[in-house]
Design a protein around this motif. Structure first.
Motif, PDB file in Angstrom:
ATOM      1  N   ALA A 130       0.801  -1.220   0.000  1.00 22.93           N
ATOM      2  CA  ALA A 130       0.000   0.000   0.000  1.00 22.93           C
ATOM      3  C   ALA A 130       0.840   1.280   0.000  1.00 22.93           C
ATOM      4  O   ALA A 130       0.520   2.217  -0.737  1.00 22.93           O
ATOM      5  N   PRO A 131       1.921   1.391   0.789  1.00 26.82           N
ATOM      6  CA  PRO A 131       2.664   2.657   0.816  1.00 26.82           C
ATOM      7  C   PRO A 131       3.309   3.032  -0.519  1.00 26.82           C
ATOM      8  O   PRO A 131       3.685   4.189  -0.706  1.00 26.82           O
ATOM      9  N   ILE A 132       3.447   2.077  -1.425  1.00 28.74           N
ATOM     10  CA  ILE A 132       4.030   2.392  -2.737  1.00 28.74           C
ATOM     11  C   ILE A 132       3.000   2.147  -3.849  1.00 28.74           C
ATOM     12  O   ILE A 132       3.298   1.614  -4.893  1.00 28.74           O
ATOM     13  N   ARG A 133       1.783   2.576  -3.563  1.00 26.62           N
ATOM     14  CA  ARG A 133       0.661   2.546  -4.517  1.00 26.62           C
ATOM     15  C   ARG A 133       0.297   1.139  -4.993  1.00 26.62           C
ATOM     16  O   ARG A 133       0.046   0.927  -6.166  1.00 26.62           O
ATOM     17  N   TYR A 134       0.278   0.204  -4.072  1.00 25.10           N
ATOM     18  CA  TYR A 134      -0.135  -1.184  -4.351  1.00 25.10           C
ATOM     19  C   TYR A 134       0.639  -1.790  -5.512  1.00 25.10           C
ATOM     20  O   TYR A 134       0.072  -2.378  -6.425  1.00 25.10           O
ATOM     21  N   ARG A 135       1.949  -1.609  -5.428  1.00 25.12           N
ATOM     22  CA  ARG A 135       2.859  -2.202  -6.402  1.00 25.12           C
ATOM     23  C   ARG A 135       3.918  -2.994  -5.639  1.00 25.12           C
ATOM     24  O   ARG A 135       4.191  -2.701  -4.481  1.00 25.12           O
ATOM     25  N   PRO A 136       4.547  -3.956  -6.291  1.00 27.05           N
ATOM     26  CA  PRO A 136       5.687  -4.626  -5.663  1.00 27.05           C
ATOM     27  C   PRO A 136       6.889  -3.670  -5.632  1.00 27.05           C
ATOM     28  O   PRO A 136       6.993  -2.766  -6.472  1.00 27.05           O
ATOM     29  N   PRO A 137       7.807  -3.848  -4.704  1.00 25.91           N
ATOM     30  CA  PRO A 137       8.966  -2.959  -4.619  1.00 25.91           C
ATOM     31  C   PRO A 137       9.753  -2.833  -5.929  1.00 25.91           C
ATOM     32  O   PRO A 137      10.132  -1.716  -6.309  1.00 25.91           O
ATOM     33  N   ALA A 138      10.006  -3.929  -6.620  1.00 26.39           N
ATOM     34  CA  ALA A 138      10.777  -3.856  -7.870  1.00 26.39           C
ATOM     35  C   ALA A 138      10.053  -3.017  -8.919  1.00 26.39           C
ATOM     36  O   ALA A 138      10.676  -2.235  -9.646  1.00 26.39           O
ATOM     37  N   GLU A 139       8.753  -3.142  -8.990  1.00 23.57           N
ATOM     38  CA  GLU A 139       7.976  -2.355  -9.953  1.00 23.57           C
ATOM     39  C   GLU A 139       7.986  -0.876  -9.582  1.00 23.57           C
ATOM     40  O   GLU A 139       8.092  -0.008 -10.453  1.00 23.57           O
ATOM     41  N   ALA A 140       7.885  -0.573  -8.296  1.00 18.85           N
ATOM     42  CA  ALA A 140       7.922   0.821  -7.850  1.00 18.85           C
ATOM     43  C   ALA A 140       9.255   1.466  -8.219  1.00 18.85           C
ATOM     44  O   ALA A 140       9.287   2.620  -8.665  1.00 18.85           O
ATOM     45  N   GLU A 141      10.340   0.720  -8.059  1.00 23.00           N
ATOM     46  CA  GLU A 141      11.651   1.241  -8.448  1.00 23.00           C
ATOM     47  C   GLU A 141      11.734   1.490  -9.947  1.00 23.00           C
ATOM     48  O   GLU A 141      12.233   2.527 -10.386  1.00 23.00           O
ATOM     49  N   ARG A 142      11.268   0.522 -10.738  1.00 26.27           N
ATOM     50  CA  ARG A 142      11.310   0.689 -12.201  1.00 26.27           C
ATOM     51  C   ARG A 142      10.495   1.918 -12.627  1.00 26.27           C
ATOM     52  O   ARG A 142      10.931   2.692 -13.483  1.00 26.27           O
ATOM     53  N   ALA A 143       9.333   2.096 -12.033  1.00 37.31           N
ATOM     54  CA  ALA A 143       8.485   3.241 -12.378  1.00 37.31           C
ATOM     55  C   ALA A 143       9.176   4.555 -12.022  1.00 37.31           C
ATOM     56  O   ALA A 143       9.142   5.513 -12.796  1.00 37.31           O
ATOM     57  N   PHE A 144       9.826   4.588 -10.869  1.00 37.35           N
ATOM     58  CA  PHE A 144      10.535   5.799 -10.469  1.00 37.35           C
ATOM     59  C   PHE A 144      11.640   6.130 -11.468  1.00 37.35           C
ATOM     60  O   PHE A 144      11.769   7.273 -11.914  1.00 37.35           O
ATOM     61  N   HIS A 145      12.449   5.132 -11.818  1.00 35.82           N
ATOM     62  CA  HIS A 145      13.560   5.379 -12.746  1.00 35.82           C
ATOM     63  C   HIS A 145      13.063   5.731 -14.152  1.00 35.82           C
ATOM     64  O   HIS A 145      13.681   6.563 -14.831  1.00 35.82           O
ATOM     65  N   ALA A 146      11.950   5.164 -14.561  1.00 32.24           N
ATOM     66  CA  ALA A 146      11.366   5.526 -15.859  1.00 32.24           C
ATOM     67  C   ALA A 146      10.905   6.976 -15.841  1.00 32.24           C
ATOM     68  O   ALA A 146      11.120   7.723 -16.805  1.00 32.24           O
ATOM     69  N   ASP A 147      10.279   7.392 -14.732  1.00 31.28           N
ATOM     70  CA  ASP A 147       9.850   8.778 -14.602  1.00 31.28           C
ATOM     71  C   ASP A 147      11.053   9.730 -14.623  1.00 31.28           C
ATOM     72  O   ASP A 147      11.007  10.789 -15.244  1.00 31.28           O
ATOM     73  N   GLN A 148      12.143   9.338 -13.943  1.00 37.82           N
ATOM     74  CA  GLN A 148      13.352  10.166 -13.930  1.00 37.82           C
ATOM     75  C   GLN A 148      13.934  10.293 -15.336  1.00 37.82           C
ATOM     76  O   GLN A 148      14.378  11.366 -15.721  1.00 37.82           O
ATOM     77  N   SER A 149      13.919   9.197 -16.090  1.00 38.76           N
ATOM     78  CA  SER A 149      14.431   9.241 -17.467  1.00 38.76           C
ATOM     79  C   SER A 149      13.598  10.184 -18.311  1.00 38.76           C
ATOM     80  O   SER A 149      14.136  10.950 -19.117  1.00 38.76           O
TER      81      SER A 149
END
Length: 155
Positions: A130-149
């Motif tokens: 829940a704290p990372i928008r109901y995503r698994p940790p690895a997916e939350a990281e990938r989404a963050f790095h994609a947004d940064q790119s």
């Protein structure tokens, strides 16, 4: 009796290092730390902070020297502060409920180690948090790095 140590990247709640051991020694937690350092390759990243409780193995000279060598700042919790290690205690509680108590009794340390490996993989790659928008940790990281790119490209 077996012990399990986890190193957690608080940003995405991802378990980046872990170790199962028959004894609670400095080498035991150093092995989990080494796995995390290898996975994250933090050399030169001065923004890293390692937070732990006041266990003697985390306060040992060898452990604190290894943190310094990797340019990781140490942070140690205060005695009696129940909120200090809340994330770690939550993950430890989930692990104990979902692995240790659910799948035991255990016949060997190797069996605990295997099930811990499976659980860490599931936790990092499939468990919805829940704290990372109901995503698994690895997916939350990938989404963050994609947004940064995307932000870098836009800039």
């Amino acid at each position: 009796m077996v012990y399990v140590a986890f190193v957690i990247d608080v940003f995405a709640r991802r378990i980046v290092g872990w170790k199962v051991s028959a004894s609670m020694t400095t080498q035991f937690v150093l092995d989990a730390l080494e796995q995390a350092i290898w996975q994250r390759k933090p050399a030169g990243n001065r923004a890293l902070i390692h937070h732990s409780d006041r266990g003697s193995q985390y306060l040992s000279i060898r452990y604190t020297e290894r943190l310094a060598l990797a340019d990781i700042d140490a942070s140690v919790g205060t005695v009696g502060d129940s909120y200090d290690n809340a994330l770690a205690e939550t993950i430890n509680g989930l692990y104990k409920a979902e692995v240790i108590h659910h799948l035991g009794p255990w016949k060997s340390m190797a069996q605990v180690e295997w099930e811990t490996l499976r659980w860490v993989d599931w936790y990092n790659n499939r468990r919805l948090l829940a704290p990372i928008r109901y995503r698994p940790p690895a997916e939350a990281e990938r989404a963050f790095h994609a947004d940064q790119s995307r932000l870098d490209i836009a800039a």
